[in-house]
Design an enzyme around this catalytic site. Structure first.
Site, PDB file in Angstrom:
ATOM      1  N   ARG A  34     -25.470  -4.578  -7.703  1.00 24.50           N
ATOM      2  CA  ARG A  34     -25.584  -4.833  -6.000  1.00 24.50           C
ATOM      3  C   ARG A  34     -26.103  -6.355  -6.067  1.00 24.50           C
ATOM      4  NH1 ARG A  34     -28.211   0.589  -3.240  1.00 24.50           N
ATOM      5  NH2 ARG A  34     -26.098   1.365  -2.299  1.00 24.50           N
ATOM      6  N   LYS A 199     -23.644  18.402  -2.537  1.00 24.43           N
ATOM      7  CA  LYS A 199     -23.671  19.254  -1.382  1.00 24.43           C
ATOM      8  C   LYS A 199     -22.476  19.179  -0.736  1.00 24.43           C
ATOM      9  CE  LYS A 199     -28.656  19.886  -0.891  1.00 24.43           C
ATOM     10  NZ  LYS A 199     -29.794  19.498  -0.112  1.00 24.43           N
ATOM     11  N   GLY A 352     -22.906   6.045  -4.568  1.00 22.64           N
ATOM     12  CA  GLY A 352     -23.798   5.432  -5.776  1.00 22.64           C
ATOM     13  C   GLY A 352     -23.600   6.132  -7.075  1.00 22.64           C
ATOM     14  N   GLY A 376     -23.588   5.606   1.339  1.00 25.58           N
ATOM     15  CA  GLY A 376     -23.723   6.031   2.632  1.00 25.58           C
ATOM     16  C   GLY A 376     -23.049   5.506   3.586  1.00 25.58           C
TER      17      GLY A 376
HETATM   18  P1  ADP Z   1     -22.142  10.053  -4.847  1.00 24.54           P
HETATM   19  O1  ADP Z   1     -23.495   9.304  -5.003  1.00 24.54           O
HETATM   20  O2  ADP Z   1     -21.233   9.472  -5.549  1.00 24.54           O
HETATM   21  O3  ADP Z   1     -21.833  10.310  -3.412  1.00 24.54           O
HETATM   22  P2  ADP Z   1     -23.415  12.626  -4.722  1.00 24.54           P
HETATM   23  O4  ADP Z   1     -24.822  12.033  -4.360  1.00 24.54           O
HETATM   24  O5  ADP Z   1     -22.993  13.311  -3.388  1.00 24.54           O
HETATM   25  O6  ADP Z   1     -22.496  11.592  -5.027  1.00 24.54           O
HETATM   26  O7  ADP Z   1     -23.566  13.855  -5.823  1.00 24.54           O
HETATM   27  C1  ADP Z   1     -23.926  13.414  -7.023  1.00 24.54           C
HETATM   28  C2  ADP Z   1     -24.675  14.535  -7.702  1.00 24.54           C
HETATM   29  O8  ADP Z   1     -23.878  15.761  -7.811  1.00 24.54           O
HETATM   30  C3  ADP Z   1     -24.906  14.162  -9.214  1.00 24.54           C
HETATM   31  O9  ADP Z   1     -26.154  14.090  -9.433  1.00 24.54           O
HETATM   32  C4  ADP Z   1     -24.276  15.418  -9.977  1.00 24.54           C
HETATM   33  O10 ADP Z   1     -25.064  16.094 -10.809  1.00 24.54           O
HETATM   34  C5  ADP Z   1     -24.370  16.464  -8.735  1.00 24.54           C
HETATM   35  N1  ADP Z   1     -23.266  17.546  -8.943  1.00 24.54           N
HETATM   36  C6  ADP Z   1     -22.020  17.431  -9.421  1.00 24.54           C
HETATM   37  N2  ADP Z   1     -21.414  18.638  -9.433  1.00 24.54           N
HETATM   38  C7  ADP Z   1     -22.467  19.637  -9.736  1.00 24.54           C
HETATM   39  C8  ADP Z   1     -22.771  21.017  -9.843  1.00 24.54           C
HETATM   40  N3  ADP Z   1     -21.472  21.608 -10.251  1.00 24.54           N
HETATM   41  N4  ADP Z   1     -23.693  21.440  -9.824  1.00 24.54           N
HETATM   42  C9  ADP Z   1     -24.868  20.821  -9.580  1.00 24.54           C
HETATM   43  N5  ADP Z   1     -24.820  19.472  -9.124  1.00 24.54           N
HETATM   44  C10 ADP Z   1     -23.718  18.994  -9.429  1.00 24.54           C
HETATM   45 MG    MG Z   2     -25.389  10.159  -4.618  1.00 24.61          MG
END
Ligand code: ADP
Ligand code: MG
Length: 395
Positions: A34, A199, A352, A376
């Site tokens: 960043r 989620k 992120g 976000g």
């Molecule tokens: P981003 O930051 O790219 O938007 P998110 O914050 O939505 O992504 O999600 C990232 C997290 O999701 C990671 O820490 C990863 O470990 C978790 N994750 C991915 N697949 C699973 C799974 N099957 N069970 C539990 N956690 C998961």
């Molecule tokens: Mg994230």
């Protein structure tokens, strides 16, 4: 929106709202992406003879001065990357900030201390925010909004200051918005979106809005299990959001009626528990054992997803396919990232953790058309929401 080139900045004090919210381990910056992304705008302004006053937040000190959230390590790194000294103010709008700004000469750069040390920055009370914004605005003659990662926040430095000073949009926000427009207005087709992460509830708005725009929606990560369950399969101890099952059923129906191809995992890496060294095996997505937890997509799904991405002309990816932080469960995420690198399409990574995964795998950043600096903010834009920081820069 006015661009940087429309501001006459020579000799003027220019307040730049940047996004310098980097991950820290103690006072060591573990990913300076960043800061690097903020350099072009700062350099351009300094090069034109502005007195550049950078402001930014770090973490969540919640209106209090907490040394562990100091921007001091960021000032040091910013200075190294710029190859110029950066004057660091020990407060945000106090004596140190005023003295630091007063000492700036044309082409020099200062950084103010963490904006979120001041309760006015994030206040929900319009008057409290405006009052703090006025104190920030007093430090400068002009304002440049360039903190894309904070543009979805109705915060004083993002939303209120540009109402009080002549303003322009910085190059980073301009570039990010350009990319987001390409993803929402007349994208090249086939248009595929890959969503993962933990989620499903974090991504409901994005799914709802993108379903009407995409040709293919690939779902992996923790959210896939709520989809599998909604289709009637058992998911063992995998991440499941029971309260979202109805919404997800609605998405499945909507995809069918819109003709959107919704692609779910066909196999899963199922582990005994959530741990780096947990015992694991590949199982069919329709036959996850009751005592197992799905931590990644399986090898057949990796191929399936790669194939669904191969001929796409536009790809947006947000959210890891598995718990990529553990090497044993990083293969699905790596496969999607590599499919994007191979692709000739317009490829965008948002989020992120997804961007961190790309860097962890050592993939070249220029293998993607764009890696967004604001998870976000990108998601809220793709949900179709109005972003306060963009509205403020509009007029
Ligand atoms: P981003 O930051 O790219 O938007 P998110 O914050 O939505 O992504 O999600 C990232 C997290 O999701 C990671 O820490 C990863 O470990 C978790 N994750 C991915 N697949 C699973 C799974 N099957 N069970 C539990 N956690 C998961
Ligand atoms: Mg994230």
């Amino acid at each position: 929106m006015r661009g940087l080139d429309e501001l006459d900045v020579k000799g003027r004090r220019v307040l730049v709202r940047a996004d310098l919210n980097v991950p820290l381990d103690g006072d060591v910056i573990t990913d300076d992406g960043r800061i690097r992304a903020s350099l072009p705008t700062i350099r351009e302004l300094a090069g034109k003879g502005a007195k550049v006053i950078v402001c930014a937040h770090l973490g969540r000190p919640k209106g209090q001065v907490k040394p562990e959230f100091s921007l001091a390590p960021v000032a040091k790194r910013l200075s190294e990357l710029l190859g110029e000294p950066v004057a660091f103010a020990a407060d945000v709008v106090g004596d140190s900030a005023r003295a630091t700004v007063a000492a700036l000469e044309e082409g020099q750069v200062a950084l103010l201390e963490n904006l979120r040390y001041e309760p006015g920055e994030e206040s929900k009370d319009d008057a409290a925010r405006a009052e703090f914004a006025a104190r920030l605005a007093m430090l400068a003659d002009l304002y440049v909004g360039d903190g894309f990662g904070a543009v979805h926040r109705k915060h004083a430095s993002v939303y209120d200051v540009p109402k009080q000073l002549p303003h322009a949009v910085g190059g980073l926000i301009a570039a990010e918005v350009d990319v987001l427009k390409k993803l929402t207005v007349d994208p090249a087709r086939p248009y595929a979106v890959v969503l993962g992460g933990a989620k499903v509830s974090d991504k409901l708005g994005v799914i709802a809005n993108l379903l009407t725009k995409v040709d293919r929606l690939l779902i992996g990560g923790g959210m896939a299990y709520t989809f599998l369950k909604a289709q009637g399969y058992e998911v063992g101890r995998s991440l499941l959001q029971e309260d979202q099952l109805d919404t997800v059923r609605g998405f499945l129906n909507q995809a069918a009626s819109l003709g959107v191809e919704l692609v779910l995992p066909v196999d899963i890496v199922a582990a005994t528990h959530f741990a780096e060294d947990a015992e694991h095996e590949v199982v069919d997505a329709t036959a996850i054992p009751a005592d197992r937890e799905g931590l990644d997509i399986g090898p057949r799904t990796r191929e399936l997803f790669a194939q669904k991405l191969a001929d796409a002309q536009t790809v947006f990816w947000n959210g890891p396919m598995g718990v990529f932080e553990f090497d044993a469960f990083a293969n699905g995420t790596r496969a999607v990232a590599e499919a994007l690198v191979r692709s000739e399409a317009f490829t965008v990574v948002g989020g992120g953790d997804s961007a961190a995964a790309v860097r962890k795998f050592g993939l070249p950043e220029d293998g993607f058309s764009h890696i967004s600096t604001g998870g976000g903010a990108s998601l809220e834009y793709l949900e179709g929401k109005e972003l306060p920081g963009l509205i403020a820069l509009e007029d």
